[in-house]
Design an enzyme around this catalytic site. Structure first.
Site, PDB file in Angstrom:
ATOM      1  N   SER A 118       0.873  -1.170   0.000  1.00 38.34           N
ATOM      2  CA  SER A 118       0.000   0.000   0.000  1.00 38.34           C
ATOM      3  C   SER A 118       0.907   1.216   0.000  1.00 38.34           C
ATOM      4  O   SER A 118       1.905   1.251   0.720  1.00 38.34           O
ATOM      5  CB  SER A 118      -0.899   0.047   1.233  1.00 38.34           C
ATOM      6  N   HIS A 165      -2.737   0.019  -4.038  1.00 40.10           N
ATOM      7  CA  HIS A 165      -2.815  -1.164  -3.178  1.00 40.10           C
ATOM      8  C   HIS A 165      -2.648  -2.353  -4.114  1.00 40.10           C
ATOM      9  O   HIS A 165      -3.371  -2.456  -5.110  1.00 40.10           O
ATOM     10  CB  HIS A 165      -4.157  -1.239  -2.438  1.00 40.10           C
ATOM     11  N   GLU A 186      -1.531  18.889  -5.307  1.00 37.00           N
ATOM     12  CA  GLU A 186      -2.828  18.890  -5.958  1.00 37.00           C
ATOM     13  C   GLU A 186      -3.731  17.751  -5.480  1.00 37.00           C
ATOM     14  O   GLU A 186      -4.795  17.542  -6.017  1.00 37.00           O
ATOM     15  CB  GLU A 186      -2.636  18.799  -7.474  1.00 37.00           C
ATOM     16  N   SER A 187      -3.356  16.985  -4.481  1.00 40.58           N
ATOM     17  CA  SER A 187      -4.116  15.941  -3.801  1.00 40.58           C
ATOM     18  C   SER A 187      -3.270  14.696  -3.588  1.00 40.58           C
ATOM     19  O   SER A 187      -2.293  14.747  -2.872  1.00 40.58           O
ATOM     20  CB  SER A 187      -5.440  15.621  -4.475  1.00 40.58           C
ATOM     21  N   CYS A 233      -6.553  17.917  -8.230  1.00 36.06           N
ATOM     22  CA  CYS A 233      -7.328  19.156  -8.206  1.00 36.06           C
ATOM     23  C   CYS A 233      -6.728  20.143  -9.203  1.00 36.06           C
ATOM     24  O   CYS A 233      -5.540  20.093  -9.508  1.00 36.06           O
ATOM     25  CB  CYS A 233      -7.321  19.758  -6.808  1.00 36.06           C
TER      26      CYS A 233
END
Length: 131
Positions: free
Chosen positions: A58, A71, A65-66, A86
């Site tokens: 993971s 996973h 921007e996010s 974003c």
């Protein structure tokens, strides 16, 4: 002035029939995720990856921007990836294509969700202000 319709895009990707050796290699997965962020023109803040025992990874690449997350389930030759970006300067589809190639995915399922839809935000603000 350009009116935004949404604040971001969230692309949820299912990569199937991937190369098992890649999916269990934490350093390679991190390298590919960081490269995907760079190719998408994102600004990397930090990355964290964890390897599970006996296998699976993971990881998250936090970007200004996010974020990009992965996973892996090597035993099923499967990876789940989220590309949440974003603004309108980031190219998440470039990241998708790069990862598809590097994971050697034979097929994919993709869902794109608009995030922060402006009409909903303003509707909710008006409702809150009027209550």
């Amino acid at each position: 002035m350009i009116k935004l319709k949404q604040l971001g895009r969230h692309i949820l990707i299912e990569y199937y029939d991937c190369d098992r050796k890649v999916l269990e290699n934490s350093s390679l997965i991190e390298k590919y995720m960081l490269s995907a962020a760079k190719l998408a023109k994102a600004t990397i803040v930090e990355s964290v990856f964890h390897t599970f025992n006996p296998w699976g990874i993971s990881g998250v690449v936090v970007i200004e921007e996010s974020h990009l997350t992965i996973h892996t389930w090597p035993e099923y030759k499967y990876a789940a990836v989220d590309l949440f970006t974003c603004g309108n300067t980031i190219k998440p589809w470039t990241a998708f294509e790069f990862l598809e190639e590097k994971l050697s995915a034979k097929r994919t399922d993709i869902t794109e969700i608009p995030r922060g839809v402006m009409d909903c935000i303003f509707k909710n603000q008006e409702t809150f202000e009027n209550s």
